[in-house]
Design a protein around this motif. Structure first.
Motif, PDB file in Angstrom:
ATOM      1  N   LEU A  10      14.098 -14.890 -10.382  1.00  0.00           N
ATOM      2  CA  LEU A  10      12.782 -15.360 -10.820  1.00  0.00           C
ATOM      3  C   LEU A  10      11.665 -14.373 -10.498  1.00  0.00           C
ATOM      4  O   LEU A  10      10.635 -14.374 -11.162  1.00  0.00           O
ATOM      5  N   SER A  11      11.864 -13.527  -9.510  1.00  0.00           N
ATOM      6  CA  SER A  11      10.846 -12.527  -9.200  1.00  0.00           C
ATOM      7  C   SER A  11      10.985 -11.280 -10.072  1.00  0.00           C
ATOM      8  O   SER A  11      10.189 -10.349  -9.951  1.00  0.00           O
ATOM      9  N   GLY A  12      11.998 -11.271 -10.935  1.00  0.00           N
ATOM     10  CA  GLY A  12      12.180 -10.152 -11.850  1.00  0.00           C
ATOM     11  C   GLY A  12      13.174  -9.113 -11.384  1.00  0.00           C
ATOM     12  O   GLY A  12      13.417  -8.130 -12.094  1.00  0.00           O
ATOM     13  N   GLU A  13      13.746  -9.285 -10.200  1.00  0.00           N
ATOM     14  CA  GLU A  13      14.713  -8.310  -9.701  1.00  0.00           C
ATOM     15  C   GLU A  13      16.034  -8.462 -10.441  1.00  0.00           C
ATOM     16  O   GLU A  13      16.427  -9.550 -10.839  1.00  0.00           O
ATOM     17  N   VAL A  14      16.730  -7.344 -10.613  1.00  0.00           N
ATOM     18  CA  VAL A  14      18.031  -7.330 -11.277  1.00  0.00           C
ATOM     19  C   VAL A  14      19.108  -7.396 -10.204  1.00  0.00           C
ATOM     20  O   VAL A  14      19.239  -6.484  -9.383  1.00  0.00           O
ATOM     21  N   ARG A  15      19.880  -8.474 -10.222  1.00  0.00           N
ATOM     22  CA  ARG A  15      20.870  -8.728  -9.179  1.00  0.00           C
ATOM     23  C   ARG A  15      22.269  -8.292  -9.608  1.00  0.00           C
ATOM     24  O   ARG A  15      22.562  -8.175 -10.793  1.00  0.00           O
ATOM     25  N   ASN A  16      23.101  -8.104  -8.599  1.00  0.00           N
ATOM     26  CA  ASN A  16      24.481  -7.714  -8.840  1.00  0.00           C
ATOM     27  C   ASN A  16      25.282  -8.882  -9.417  1.00  0.00           C
ATOM     28  O   ASN A  16      24.938 -10.057  -9.224  1.00  0.00           O
ATOM     29  N   VAL A  17      26.365  -8.569 -10.105  1.00  0.00           N
ATOM     30  CA  VAL A  17      27.239  -9.581 -10.693  1.00  0.00           C
ATOM     31  C   VAL A  17      28.676  -9.281 -10.279  1.00  0.00           C
ATOM     32  O   VAL A  17      28.981  -8.207  -9.747  1.00  0.00           O
ATOM     33  N   THR A  18      29.547 -10.229 -10.514  1.00  0.00           N
ATOM     34  CA  THR A  18      30.955 -10.058 -10.149  1.00  0.00           C
ATOM     35  C   THR A  18      31.657  -9.111 -11.125  1.00  0.00           C
ATOM     36  O   THR A  18      31.213  -8.900 -12.243  1.00  0.00           O
ATOM     37  N   LYS A  19      32.781  -8.550 -10.644  1.00  0.00           N
ATOM     38  CA  LYS A  19      33.650  -7.683 -11.449  1.00  0.00           C
ATOM     39  C   LYS A  19      32.864  -6.510 -12.038  1.00  0.00           C
ATOM     40  O   LYS A  19      32.921  -6.223 -13.236  1.00  0.00           O
ATOM     41  N   PHE A  20      32.110  -5.835 -11.179  1.00  0.00           N
ATOM     42  CA  PHE A  20      31.293  -4.697 -11.603  1.00  0.00           C
ATOM     43  C   PHE A  20      32.173  -3.590 -12.172  1.00  0.00           C
ATOM     44  O   PHE A  20      31.914  -3.065 -13.269  1.00  0.00           O
ATOM     45  N   GLU A  21      33.224  -3.213 -11.425  1.00  0.00           N
ATOM     46  CA  GLU A  21      34.066  -2.102 -11.851  1.00  0.00           C
ATOM     47  C   GLU A  21      34.775  -2.397 -13.171  1.00  0.00           C
ATOM     48  O   GLU A  21      34.903  -1.515 -14.034  1.00  0.00           O
ATOM     49  N   GLU A  22      35.254  -3.647 -13.336  1.00  0.00           N
ATOM     50  CA  GLU A  22      35.962  -4.006 -14.564  1.00  0.00           C
ATOM     51  C   GLU A  22      35.061  -3.909 -15.786  1.00  0.00           C
ATOM     52  O   GLU A  22      35.482  -3.453 -16.860  1.00  0.00           O
ATOM     53  N   ARG A  23      33.807  -4.301 -15.629  1.00  0.00           N
ATOM     54  CA  ARG A  23      32.859  -4.230 -16.751  1.00  0.00           C
ATOM     55  C   ARG A  23      32.585  -2.779 -17.147  1.00  0.00           C
ATOM     56  O   ARG A  23      32.578  -2.440 -18.342  1.00  0.00           O
ATOM     57  N   VAL A  24      32.349  -1.940 -16.155  1.00  0.00           N
ATOM     58  CA  VAL A  24      32.060  -0.533 -16.443  1.00  0.00           C
ATOM     59  C   VAL A  24      33.265   0.144 -17.087  1.00  0.00           C
ATOM     60  O   VAL A  24      33.131   0.916 -18.053  1.00  0.00           O
ATOM     61  N   SER A  25      34.457  -0.147 -16.572  1.00  0.00           N
ATOM     62  CA  SER A  25      35.664   0.465 -17.127  1.00  0.00           C
ATOM     63  C   SER A  25      35.894   0.046 -18.571  1.00  0.00           C
ATOM     64  O   SER A  25      36.286   0.861 -19.408  1.00  0.00           O
ATOM     65  N   GLU A  26      35.647  -1.239 -18.874  1.00  0.00           N
ATOM     66  CA  GLU A  26      35.838  -1.715 -20.242  1.00  0.00           C
ATOM     67  C   GLU A  26      34.854  -1.041 -21.190  1.00  0.00           C
ATOM     68  O   GLU A  26      35.211  -0.650 -22.310  1.00  0.00           O
ATOM     69  N   ALA A  27      33.592  -0.890 -20.758  1.00  0.00           N
ATOM     70  CA  ALA A  27      32.601  -0.215 -21.598  1.00  0.00           C
ATOM     71  C   ALA A  27      32.997   1.230 -21.856  1.00  0.00           C
ATOM     72  O   ALA A  27      32.840   1.745 -22.973  1.00  0.00           O
TER      73      ALA A  27
END
Length: 453
Positions: A390-407
């Motif tokens: 809500l303050s506008g910060e971009v937070r981390n999400v689960t399965k970071f490595e899997e998302r980057v690898s798929e992209a």
């Protein structure tokens, strides 16, 4: 002393059917008041005892029976378990009966399958089987609505799998109510479950859904069965998703993806190649999101349209995402970067008929909204994911490595992520980290200056 011995002898001679739960005295018949003075404390005593186990005993391993479809096995956790009861629910016309007909055909080659239908005639089922190319003598079609008759037919057919279509249209003689009522659904399901556990027959029950998308009937029905699966999909779209919400024998973090064809349901092996189309020219308002369906990552396209409104209350229309979540993103844009869209109509759509449930799509939605309002085109080779607070910060999400690898595997050239990127990992893709939505202005300038094809 003699009085107690006499009482013990009398208790021994009596057929002990009733006992007082207050003092423990036995009675030969029911009585409203016990000799101890307690009222309504005399109950019938059970003569049977349930089977008891010790924790040091070795439990019998559940042998998985493959369904014949890899996507279904993925959702079930490896296949069907003997004696398990699976509830499959979905909207009318989504393809539940088609899926079950195919599963019946692919079931263990040496076993019979009972397909009990209380909704359709044999001719209708035969036409569907012909359409999907099913011609198997092991499938025994039963047309009837009485629970005891269906169970007897399953026993006489020596079937190892029973399909009941549907639980809302069958009825039990033990329950005095009409089919589809709460008591009938509960009573019929209890009889099917009891038979499945005692015989080891795999039982698949079809359930209707309400207007809200929940299983029709008592919520207790979902607690009674072993596995609850929802078959989702837009009726005007060819793609279907098999989503597991409860599984006593496996994980609930898996989904199966199918495509409806003229010959039935076809498994989708690579969802990203289906739901992400890179062939068309990208327009403003489109953003590529790297999501997670179950445990596997996949690329999806999110489209936004912002148009000037002349109504007192501008329209907000969302397909495939949470409309309340969209309202929160619009409030963050207005409060944190002074982008006020209160006078605009806002439309949001997830391409392909998919529905996104995770908050990791926040950053992709906000970038799509900014692109739609500013007219700046986000290149199709740019992928995005991240949760926004809500303050506008971009937070981390689960399965970071899997998302980057798929992209990277799909061919993305740049990916916009939260600022928690692991610097020690060498990625095959250009990563742009964002800490706050205020930094999106510079990001869009960078995207527009560097022409990514």
């Amino acid at each position: 002393m003699l009085r107690y011995v006499r009482s013990a002898c009398i208790n021994f001679l009596f057929v002990h059917k009733y006992i007082c739960i207050e003092c423990g005295v036995y009675h030969s018949k029911w009585s409203g008041k016990c000799a101890c003075g307690a009222w309504n404390s005399v109950i019938e005593e059970s003569k049977k005892c349930i089977k008891l186990y010790n924790l040091d005993q070795e439990a019998q391993k559940d042998d998985r029976i493959p369904s014949g479809m890899n996507e279904v096995d993925r959702v079930l956790g490896g296949g069907f378990v003997k004696g398990s009861v699976v509830l499959i629910a979905g909207e009318p016309g989504v393809g539940k009966s088609t899926l079950l007909m195919q599963l019946a055909s692919l079931h263990n080659g040496s076993s019979n399958v009972l397909y009990a239908s209380a909704e359709e005639s044999f001719e209708q089922l035969a036409l569907r089987a012909k359409r999907v190319g099913v011609n198997n003598n092991r499938i025994k079609i039963g047309i009837g609505s009485q629970v005891d008759e269906i169970i007897t037919s399953c026993r006489s057919a020596n079937a190892s799998m029973m399909i009941v279509d549907s639980i809302q249209t069958v009825f039990s003689k033990q329950v005095e109510s009409f089919p589809g009522s709460v008591n009938q659904i509960r009573g019929a399901a209890l009889e099917f479950i009891s038979y499945a556990k005692s015989s080891g027959v795999i039982t698949v029950i079809v359930g209707h859904v309400t207007k809200d998308g929940n299983v029709a009937g008592p919520k207790l029905l979902e607690h009674m069965v072993d596995t609850v699966i929802y078959f989702e999909g837009e009726l005007k779209n060819d793609f279907r998703i098999l989503r597991c919400l409860k599984n006593r024998f496996g994980s609930t973090n898996e989904v199966g993806i199918f495509e409806m064809k003229s010959k039935g349901l076809i498994e989708v092996k690579n969802p990203s190649s289906v739901f992400f189309d890179n062939s068309h020219k990208r327009a403003s308002g489109s953003c590529t999101f790297v999501g997670i369906e179950g445990t596997r990552p996949m690329l999806m396209e999110i489209q936004a349209l912002v148009a000037k409104s002349f109504m007192a209350i501008p329209r907000r229309s969302v397909v495939g995402w949470d409309v309340q979540r969209l309202s929160m993103m619009l409030a963050i844009l207005s409060s944190r970067i002074n982008l006020d869209l209160s006078g605009y109509e806002v439309y949001l759509n997830v391409v392909g008929g998919l529905r996104i449930y995770e908050s990791a799509a926040d950053l992709a939605v906000i970038m799509a909204l900014i692109s739609a309002h500013s007219g700046i085109i986000i290149p199709s080779k740019v992928a995005v994911f991240g949760e926004i607070g809500l303050s506008g910060e971009v937070r981390n999400v689960t399965k970071f490595e899997e998302r980057v690898s798929e992209a990277a595997n799909i061919g993305m050239m740049k990916i916009v992520t939260p600022s928690c990127c692991k610097k020690d990992i060498k990625w095959d893709i250009n990563i742009h980290s964002v800490e706050h939505v205020c930094a999106l202005g510079g990001l869009f300038a960078n995207i527009s200056e560097n022409a990514i094809p």
